[in-house]
Design a protein around this motif. Structure first.
Motif, short mmCIF file in Angstrom:
data_model
loop_
_atom_site.label_atom_id
_atom_site.label_comp_id
_atom_site.label_asym_id
_atom_site.label_seq_id
_atom_site.Cartn_x
_atom_site.Cartn_y
_atom_site.Cartn_z
N GLY A 36 12.95 15.55 5.90
CA GLY A 36 11.75 16.35 5.84
C GLY A 36 10.89 16.48 7.08
N GLY A 77 11.28 16.86 1.39
CA GLY A 77 11.07 17.95 2.34
C GLY A 77 9.62 18.39 2.41
N ASP A 122 13.38 20.50 -1.06
CA ASP A 122 12.99 21.11 0.21
C ASP A 122 12.26 22.41 -0.07
OD1 ASP A 122 12.68 21.13 2.94
OD2 ASP A 122 14.81 20.84 3.36
N GLY A 180 18.50 22.42 1.34
CA GLY A 180 17.64 23.02 2.35
C GLY A 180 17.56 24.53 2.22
N GLY A 233 19.22 19.86 5.16
CA GLY A 233 18.18 20.72 5.69
C GLY A 233 18.72 21.73 6.70
N ASN A 271 18.20 16.41 8.02
CA ASN A 271 17.31 17.55 8.17
C ASN A 271 16.89 17.65 9.63
OD1 ASN A 271 15.66 19.74 7.42
ND2 ASN A 271 14.98 18.69 5.56
#
Ligand code: MG
Length: 303
Positions: A36, A77, A122, A180, A233, A271
């Protein structure tokens, strides 16, 4: 460039998107599962999640790393809305929240059709203020990244939230584990990762693309399949290229889905985000560490 062990160049276009002399910098280690990352250009800071440790961390170029929020409700996220407010997905409370400028927390979404969400993962915000997020089951599978529970939702959905009127709509319902998401720079395409293969090799490890129609999504298709690990992500740059997390690092895809190249990272990447004053620095959340590397691409995300 070919001798450079951290870059894999699959297409000549990628050679122009990286800085040959740039190296991966480890900015912090000591997370259990880093996720995140979100950049605050006005504060010159990066926030990110360390999910199992129930905390969010903050990094600044001058001050290094400090704890931003603990407990974090197993936050995953994050993004920012057009007013610059932090929008967060929380596994522990199974909700999406907004942190107001005074620090208070507003709950934006926690149920759909009177049943609790699974565990929002996310989130992205469109320029019209709508908030789009994914709701896989990762945060309720065990007590490691949230609290074990049976899902109440029959499907793992992609949602669109209009925070002005509080309307929550499931816009895609056929993902295995939606993860993501990122808009193309013109916001005409929404990309969403399906990381179902994380727990079953036979399930998806691809990124889907959707045309953003009035209020909904259309023409869903597989945009790219990750050849090492899973996509988690994702982010886009100003030229419309898509940068994805993967098992061996960061993979960069052209707008037509061609794999342009990879930045190899020593740990599994969960991510990433573009940051720095020129949005040309990738911040990479990879298992126990936060890394960064300068590129020539410029991140598309706002603000
Ligand atoms: Mg994720």
């Amino acid at each position: 460039m070919a001798k450079n062990p951290i870059y894999q160049i699959h297409d000549p276009r990628f050679a122009r998107m990286i800085v040959g002399s740039a190296r991966l910098e480890e900015l912090y280690t000591g997370c259990r599962w880093a996720e995140g990352p979100v950049w605050f250009s006005d504060a010159n800071q990066l926030l990110w999640s360390d999910i199992p440790n129930q905390r969010m961390l903050r990094w600044t170029p001058e001050g290094g790393v400090s704890v931003f929020r603990q407990p974090s409700n197993f936050a995953n996220g994050h993004t920012r809305d057009r007013q610059g407010r932090l929008i967060s997905c929380e596994h522990g409370t199974r909700r999406v929240t907004r942190t107001e400028m005074d620090g208070s927390i507003t709950v934006l979404a926690e149920s759909y059709q009177s049943k609790r969400l699974n565990s929002p993962n996310d989130v992205v915000v469109r320029s019209d203020g709508t908030i789009w997020f994914t709701d896989p089951t990762y945060g309720i599978l065990s007590d490691y990244e949230g609290y074990r529970a049976e899902p109440e939702q029959e499907t793992r959905n992609v949602y669109r939230l209009d925070p002005q009127i509080g309307e929550l709509e499931a816009v895609v319902t056929d993902f295995n584990q939606p993860n993501g998401l990122a808009f193309s720079p013109d916001e005409k395409i929404l990309y969403v990762a399906d990381s179902g293969a994380s727990h079953d090799e036979g399930l998806p490890r691809h990124i889907r693309a959707f045309d953003v129609a009035s209020g909904g999504l259309a023409n869903g298709r597989v945009f790219a399949t990750i050849d090492n690990g899973i996509p988690d992500g994702i982010r886009t740059d100003m030229a419309g290229n898509l940068w994805s997390s993967a098992g061996d690092g960061v993979h960069c895809f052209a707008p037509d889905g061609t794999l342009l190249g990879k930045i190899l990272v020593p740990q599994t990447v969960a991510n990433l985000t573009f940051g720095g004053p020129r949005r040309n620095r990738l911040f990479i959340a990879a298992t126990t560490s936060l890394y960064s590397i300068y590129v020539t691409a410029t991140g598309a995300q706002m603000p």
